[in-house]
Design a protein around this motif. Structure first.
Motif, PDB file in Angstrom:
ATOM      1  N   MET A   1     -30.411  61.947 112.356  1.00 17.58           N
ATOM      2  CA  MET A   1     -31.288  61.741 113.215  1.00 17.58           C
ATOM      3  C   MET A   1     -30.792  60.686 114.219  1.00 17.58           C
ATOM      4  O   MET A   1     -30.020  60.012 114.013  1.00 17.58           O
ATOM      5  N   SER A   2     -31.244  60.710 115.706  1.00 18.17           N
ATOM      6  CA  SER A   2     -30.601  60.148 116.574  1.00 18.17           C
ATOM      7  C   SER A   2     -31.222  58.698 116.652  1.00 18.17           C
ATOM      8  O   SER A   2     -32.195  58.400 116.097  1.00 18.17           O
ATOM      9  N   THR A   3     -30.269  57.679 117.144  1.00 17.17           N
ATOM     10  CA  THR A   3     -30.739  56.521 117.072  1.00 17.17           C
ATOM     11  C   THR A   3     -31.812  56.148 118.221  1.00 17.17           C
ATOM     12  O   THR A   3     -31.656  56.696 119.357  1.00 17.17           O
ATOM     13  N   PRO A   4     -33.010  55.575 117.973  1.00 17.52           N
ATOM     14  CA  PRO A   4     -34.044  55.370 119.009  1.00 17.52           C
ATOM     15  C   PRO A   4     -33.765  54.526 119.970  1.00 17.52           C
ATOM     16  O   PRO A   4     -32.780  53.561 119.849  1.00 17.52           O
ATOM     17  N   ALA A   5     -33.953  54.673 121.210  1.00 20.09           N
ATOM     18  CA  ALA A   5     -33.538  54.020 122.224  1.00 20.09           C
ATOM     19  C   ALA A   5     -34.487  52.718 122.424  1.00 20.09           C
ATOM     20  O   ALA A   5     -35.510  52.455 121.757  1.00 20.09           O
ATOM     21  N   ILE A   6     -33.783  51.549 123.110  1.00 25.84           N
ATOM     22  CA  ILE A   6     -34.422  50.419 123.010  1.00 25.84           C
ATOM     23  C   ILE A   6     -35.440  50.317 124.366  1.00 25.84           C
ATOM     24  O   ILE A   6     -34.654  50.231 125.350  1.00 25.84           O
ATOM     25  N   ALA A   7     -36.895  49.952 124.225  1.00 25.21           N
ATOM     26  CA  ALA A   7     -37.086  49.797 125.733  1.00 25.21           C
ATOM     27  C   ALA A   7     -37.421  48.232 125.957  1.00 25.21           C
ATOM     28  O   ALA A   7     -36.849  47.342 125.114  1.00 25.21           O
ATOM     29  N   ALA A   8     -37.694  48.231 127.430  1.00 24.65           N
ATOM     30  CA  ALA A   8     -37.682  46.964 127.988  1.00 24.65           C
ATOM     31  C   ALA A   8     -38.793  46.115 127.027  1.00 24.65           C
ATOM     32  O   ALA A   8     -39.830  46.776 126.765  1.00 24.65           O
ATOM     33  N   PRO A   9     -38.894  44.855 126.994  1.00 27.41           N
ATOM     34  CA  PRO A   9     -39.902  44.061 126.276  1.00 27.41           C
ATOM     35  C   PRO A   9     -41.041  44.255 127.047  1.00 27.41           C
ATOM     36  O   PRO A   9     -41.203  44.361 128.376  1.00 27.41           O
ATOM     37  N   ARG A  10     -42.357  44.266 126.454  1.00 28.29           N
ATOM     38  CA  ARG A  10     -43.541  44.411 127.058  1.00 28.29           C
ATOM     39  C   ARG A  10     -43.840  43.264 128.162  1.00 28.29           C
ATOM     40  O   ARG A  10     -43.513  42.214 127.944  1.00 28.29           O
ATOM     41  N   GLY A  11     -44.160  43.776 129.181  1.00 25.35           N
ATOM     42  CA  GLY A  11     -44.429  42.615 130.383  1.00 25.35           C
ATOM     43  C   GLY A  11     -43.457  42.412 131.137  1.00 25.35           C
ATOM     44  O   GLY A  11     -43.315  41.638 132.036  1.00 25.35           O
ATOM     45  N   THR A  12     -42.028  43.311 130.816  1.00 22.77           N
ATOM     46  CA  THR A  12     -41.190  42.940 131.746  1.00 22.77           C
ATOM     47  C   THR A  12     -40.718  44.509 132.557  1.00 22.77           C
ATOM     48  O   THR A  12     -41.186  45.234 131.916  1.00 22.77           O
ATOM     49  N   ARG A  13     -39.826  44.265 133.358  1.00 23.75           N
ATOM     50  CA  ARG A  13     -39.770  45.495 134.230  1.00 23.75           C
ATOM     51  C   ARG A  13     -38.303  45.678 134.876  1.00 23.75           C
ATOM     52  O   ARG A  13     -37.608  44.243 134.817  1.00 23.75           O
ATOM     53  N   ASP A  14     -37.688  46.827 134.864  1.00 20.89           N
ATOM     54  CA  ASP A  14     -36.599  46.886 135.642  1.00 20.89           C
ATOM     55  C   ASP A  14     -36.707  47.251 136.951  1.00 20.89           C
ATOM     56  O   ASP A  14     -37.621  47.702 137.166  1.00 20.89           O
ATOM     57  N   TYR A  15     -35.823  46.744 137.802  1.00 19.08           N
ATOM     58  CA  TYR A  15     -36.000  47.126 139.193  1.00 19.08           C
ATOM     59  C   TYR A  15     -34.908  47.796 139.855  1.00 19.08           C
ATOM     60  O   TYR A  15     -33.574  47.337 140.143  1.00 19.08           O
ATOM     61  N   LEU A  16     -35.129  49.114 139.850  1.00 19.64           N
ATOM     62  CA  LEU A  16     -34.287  50.065 140.421  1.00 19.64           C
ATOM     63  C   LEU A  16     -34.212  50.147 141.885  1.00 19.64           C
ATOM     64  O   LEU A  16     -35.241  50.163 142.301  1.00 19.64           O
ATOM     65  N   ALA A  17     -33.160  50.680 142.428  1.00 15.44           N
ATOM     66  CA  ALA A  17     -33.016  51.259 143.873  1.00 15.44           C
ATOM     67  C   ALA A  17     -34.029  50.514 144.941  1.00 15.44           C
ATOM     68  O   ALA A  17     -33.912  49.400 145.240  1.00 15.44           O
ATOM     69  N   GLU A  18     -35.267  51.111 145.085  1.00 21.37           N
ATOM     70  CA  GLU A  18     -36.284  50.749 146.288  1.00 21.37           C
ATOM     71  C   GLU A  18     -36.710  49.264 145.877  1.00 21.37           C
ATOM     72  O   GLU A  18     -37.155  48.673 146.417  1.00 21.37           O
TER      73      GLU A  18
END
Ligand code: HAM
Length: 424
Positions: A1-18
């Motif tokens: 079984m593959s390792t589950p990915a970890i999501a960003a905590p609820r209510g936070t976000r990543d700011y990519l590129a634009e």
């Protein structure tokens, strides 16, 4: 079984590129506009002792009561991620003897804030603010200036149609008198009030006016502005005159009581129709002459604001006011390992001429490098191989029309600058 990915905590976000460049452009613009008004940076810790916010922001506020991220460190100290910037900035500035000699002292700041809010568009648990605080004077002209800095920041960001709502919460005495009036009005209505309002009735009656659920009671409630003492009235009048003199439009709105405990006299909010319902304040602020004392510091009047960066981003997005930064104008590639030093030197020259340049020295298929350009939106590729090194030239390829030519790097730079309308 593959390792589950970890999501960003609820209510936070990543700011990519634009998104990343949109956030940074709000911060940069605020730094630029406020420094033009003589505001100096202040950078304070992201966590503070919990007591700073309990005393400063106020224990009766939603922010402290329901939304603060508090934790104990390994030394058993109670700490909190800052839910807002003002108490930390006042702790730092009003506590500094050198600053106390400079009146007024103008400070600007920006950074992440944390509130355990219900996440939705424009509302996050980690969000960013830009703000200013002016300490040491009680002067209506400074209140006007602070509003002007926020206003000019919005206009420098291309945000128009900002609706400024202005109110006065008066002096401590004004508010005590008003508190009694509110209690007299609301107490007989107690059984009809929502749960939050029943709590507010006991802890913080002024916050009753913030309630969206009991809006019909709010509409009929007594108005603080009507009962202000003469001094407060004159002060508020002068603020309004100053705003008119600066050509800044505003509406007086007696319901702007703000959610934090420290305000007195001038309070204001910036609203915009691109933001919906409860989230339509893009910023707010006001005067807080008693805050320093509450924090155990020498009495220091102050006034300031904070704008929510994510809300500025939403408005710019929806009104088309944000123009994303361009990807690299050009990719320089070395066609073989021997040409790498020459490719490096070309890239250096391009960057010195302010042409945004990415450099690829990896040995690999040229097609892949062109595909990278396509995906990034990079139009030009400069190729450096044995021939180019020998002749002291480069091959410049236009990936849109697939034409290419050999030319000297100086001519190539001139060509790129004229093609991009001059690289800024
Ligand atoms: P505030 O009204 O609590 O004031 O927050 C200012 C702005 O931060 C809001 O108008 C909003 O744009 C943004 N904001 C607040 N909470 C969130 C959230 N959960 N997600 C996204 N944005 C949010 C203050 O913080 C005071 N310190 C302002 C001040 C400075 N007063 C005097 N000096």
């Amino acid at each position: 079984m593959s390792t589950p990915a970890i999501a960003a905590p609820r209510g936070t976000r990543d700011y990519l590129a634009e998104d990343g460049s949109s956030l940074l452009s709000c911060v940069d613009t605020h730094r630029r506009v406020s420094s033009r008004f003589g505001y100096r940076p202040v950078i304070t810790p992201i966590f503070e002792s919990t007591e700073l916010f309990e005393r400063g922001t106020g224990t009766g506020t939603d922010v402290v009561e329901k939304e603060m991220y508090t934790f104990r460190d390994r030394g058993d100290r109670s700490l909190a991620l800052r839910p807002e910037g003002t108490p930390g900035v006042i702790r730092a500035l009003a506590g500094d003897p050198a600053v106390r000699d400079i009146r007024p002292y103008r400070a600007q700041y920006d950074g992440p804030m944390f509130r355990y809010d219900r996440p939705q568009k424009g509302r996050y648990r980690e969000f960013h603010q830009v703000g200013v605080e002016v300490l040491g004077v009680r002067d209506p002209n400074i209140d006007v200036e602070v509003i002007q800095v926020a206003w000019e920041t919005c206009s420098a960001l291309g945000i128009t149609h900002v609706d400024i709502r202005l109110n006065s919460l008066g002096s401590r005495d004004d508010r005590l008198r008003y508190r009694d009036e509110l209690l007299a009005y609301y107490t007989p209505l107690r059984d009809e009030l929502c749960e939050d309002c029943r709590r507010r009735l006991a802890t913080n009656p002024l916050r009753l006016l913030d309630c969206k659920t009991d809006a019909r009671h709010v509409a009929a409630a007594p108005v603080l502005l009507d009962g202000l003492a003469q001094e407060t009235r004159t002060y508020f009048h002068d603020v309004q005159e100053g705003l008119r003199a600066e050509g800044i439009p505003f509406t007086v709105d007696p319901r702007i009581v703000r959610g934090l405990d420290y305000y007195c006299d001038t309070t204001f909010e910036f609203w915009h129709s691109s933001l919906n319902g409860a989230q339509n304040a893009l910023g707010g602020g006001g005067r807080y002459d008693g805050l320093a004392e509450v924090l155990g510091l020498p009495q220091t009047p102050g006034v300031g604001y904070a704008l929510g960066v994510e809300r500025l981003m939403v408005i710019r997005q929806e009104t088309g006011a944000f123009h994303p930064e361009q990807p690299p104008t050009v990719l320089v590639v070395a066609l073989d390992s021997g040409s790498a030093p020459y490719a490096r030197a070309c890239a250096r020259q391009l960057r010195d001429a302010a042409v945004p340049t990415a450099l690829d020295l990896a040995q690999g298929k040229l097609d892949r490098k062109f595909r990278w350009c396509d995906r990034m939106g990079t139009v030009w590729c400069i190729m450096c191989g044995e021939d180019e090194v020998r002749t002291g030239q480069v091959t410049l390829r236009n990936l849109q029309d697939r034409t290419q030519e050999r030319l000297h790097i100086d001519d190539c730079i001139a060509r790129l600058c004229s093609n991009t309308g001059g690289v800024k």
